[in-house]
Design an enzyme around this catalytic site. Structure first.
Site, PDB file in Angstrom:
ATOM      1  N   GLY A  46      -5.433  16.901  20.186  1.00  0.00           N
ATOM      2  CA  GLY A  46      -6.594  16.920  19.300  1.00  0.00           C
ATOM      3  C   GLY A  46      -6.568  15.636  18.487  1.00  0.00           C
ATOM      4  O   GLY A  46      -6.151  14.585  18.979  1.00  0.00           O
ATOM      5  N   CYS A  78       0.087  15.499  23.655  1.00  0.00           N
ATOM      6  CA  CYS A  78      -0.716  14.414  23.085  1.00  0.00           C
ATOM      7  C   CYS A  78      -0.538  14.377  21.556  1.00  0.00           C
ATOM      8  O   CYS A  78       0.508  13.987  21.068  1.00  0.00           O
ATOM      9  CB  CYS A  78      -2.172  14.539  23.516  1.00  0.00           C
ATOM     10  SG  CYS A  78      -3.117  13.017  23.286  1.00  0.00           S
ATOM     11  N   ILE A 134      -5.823  11.007  27.430  1.00  0.00           N
ATOM     12  CA  ILE A 134      -7.047  10.832  26.651  1.00  0.00           C
ATOM     13  C   ILE A 134      -6.654  10.351  25.259  1.00  0.00           C
ATOM     14  O   ILE A 134      -6.050  11.088  24.490  1.00  0.00           O
ATOM     15  CB  ILE A 134      -7.837  12.160  26.549  1.00  0.00           C
ATOM     16  CG1 ILE A 134      -8.173  12.705  27.937  1.00  0.00           C
ATOM     17  CG2 ILE A 134      -9.111  11.962  25.719  1.00  0.00           C
ATOM     18  CD1 ILE A 134      -8.762  14.103  27.930  1.00  0.00           C
ATOM     19  N   HIS A 171      -2.210  15.657  28.846  1.00  0.00           N
ATOM     20  CA  HIS A 171      -2.781  16.993  28.624  1.00  0.00           C
ATOM     21  C   HIS A 171      -2.560  17.885  29.842  1.00  0.00           C
ATOM     22  O   HIS A 171      -3.454  18.020  30.685  1.00  0.00           O
ATOM     23  CB  HIS A 171      -4.289  16.885  28.352  1.00  0.00           C
ATOM     24  CG  HIS A 171      -4.623  16.283  27.036  1.00  0.00           C
ATOM     25  ND1 HIS A 171      -4.759  17.031  25.893  1.00  0.00           N
ATOM     26  CD2 HIS A 171      -4.845  14.994  26.680  1.00  0.00           C
ATOM     27  CE1 HIS A 171      -5.065  16.241  24.878  1.00  0.00           C
ATOM     28  NE2 HIS A 171      -5.112  15.004  25.328  1.00  0.00           N
ATOM     29  N   GLU A 173      -2.682  20.983  29.999  1.00  0.00           N
ATOM     30  CA  GLU A 173      -3.558  22.158  29.920  1.00  0.00           C
ATOM     31  C   GLU A 173      -4.931  21.903  30.524  1.00  0.00           C
ATOM     32  O   GLU A 173      -5.719  22.837  30.717  1.00  0.00           O
ATOM     33  CB  GLU A 173      -3.703  22.620  28.459  1.00  0.00           C
ATOM     34  CG  GLU A 173      -4.615  21.790  27.586  1.00  0.00           C
ATOM     35  CD  GLU A 173      -4.021  20.469  27.087  1.00  0.00           C
ATOM     36  OE1 GLU A 173      -4.715  19.797  26.295  1.00  0.00           O
ATOM     37  OE2 GLU A 173      -2.896  20.112  27.477  1.00  0.00           O
TER      38      GLU A 173
END
Length: 194
Positions: A46, A78, A134, A171, A173
Site C-alpha cells: 500500500g 512491498c 509496483i 506483491h 497476493e
C-alpha cells in the site's frame, strides 16, 4: 492457525482472499485487541507513509514491535517490508525496525515503472514465481542473520527471511500462485509447534 491481516490501508483484501482459499482462519487487524490469539500476521502493500501513520494513530506500533520481537511470524509485502525494516530514505519513517534490513521506498520508480518478472525461488520449488513490482522498495542492506531468498538478475535482493519475519519487495497476493503464502504458513506452523 489464525492469521491476521493488517487492514488499515492497501492490499489487505487480496491477502484475506488468498489465505481464506488456503483454508486459514483469517481476521482483519485494525486495533491492538485484534492482535490477540494470532499465530501469524501479514502486513500488506500500500502506501507506506499512510500505513505507518495509521499504525501510530491506532496505537499498534508498540504491540506489533513487541510481538515481532517475541517471535510472531510476520510477512510484509512491498510497503509491509518497509514497515518491518529500517527506512533508508532521506526522510525516514518510524517503522517497526524488527527486521535486519534497510529498505529504500519507491526505489524502482513511479507507477509507470512497475514490472513483472519470473524468479526462481528455491524455497518455493523448481517452477519460477511470477513477481509483480509496483512502486516497489529496494532492499539496500541485509544483516548477517538475514537469508536472501530471491534476487533480481543484477543481484538486488527482493525476498528475505529474518527468523520468523518474511519480507518481499513484490506483491505475491496479486497472482493466482499461492506458493508464497503457503511458504509463510510453514513458518507459522513451525513456530506454533515450538
Amino acid at each position: 492457525m489464525k492469521i491476521g491481516i493488517l487492514s488499515l490501508q492497501g492490499g489487505f483484501a487480496e491477502h484475506i482472499s488468498l489465505l481464506s482459499q488456503l483454508g486459514q482462519d483469517v481476521s482483519s487487524v485494525r486495533c491492538a485487541d485484534d492482535l490477540c490469539g494470532l499465530d501469524g500476521l501479514v502486513i500488506p502493500g500500500g502506501e507506506s507513509t499512510t500505513i505507518v501513520n495509521l499504525i501510530n494513530s491506532y496505537g499498534l506500533l508498540k504491540p506489533l514491535r513487541d510481538m515481532a520481537r517475541a517471535g510472531l511470524p510476520i510477512m510484509g509485502t512491498c510497503a509491509g517490508l518497509i514497515v518491518l525494516g529500517r527506512d533508508g530514505s532521506d526522510r525516514p519513517l518510524e517503522t517497526l525496525e524488527v527486521m535486519d534490513v534497510t529498505v529504500l521506498r519507491n526505489a524502482f520508480g513511479r507507477q509507470v515503472d512497475s514490472f513483472e518478472v519470473d524468479l526462481k525461488i528455491a524455497v518455493l520449488g523448481r517452477i519460477p514465481f511470477r513477481c509483480i513490482f509496483i512502486r516497489a522498495p529496494i532492499i539496500q542492506e541485509v544483516g548477517h542473520r538475514v537469508e536472501v531468498l530471491a534476487h533480481l538478475s543484477d543481484g538486488t535482493p527482493v525476498a528475505v527471511l529474518d527468523g520468523n519475519l518474511l519480507g518481499v519487495s513484490f506483491h505475491p497476493e496479486l497472482t493466482s500462485d499461492m506458493r508464497f503464502h503457503e511458504y509463510f504458513l510453514t513458518i507459522v506452523d513451525r513456530k506454533k509447534r515450538m
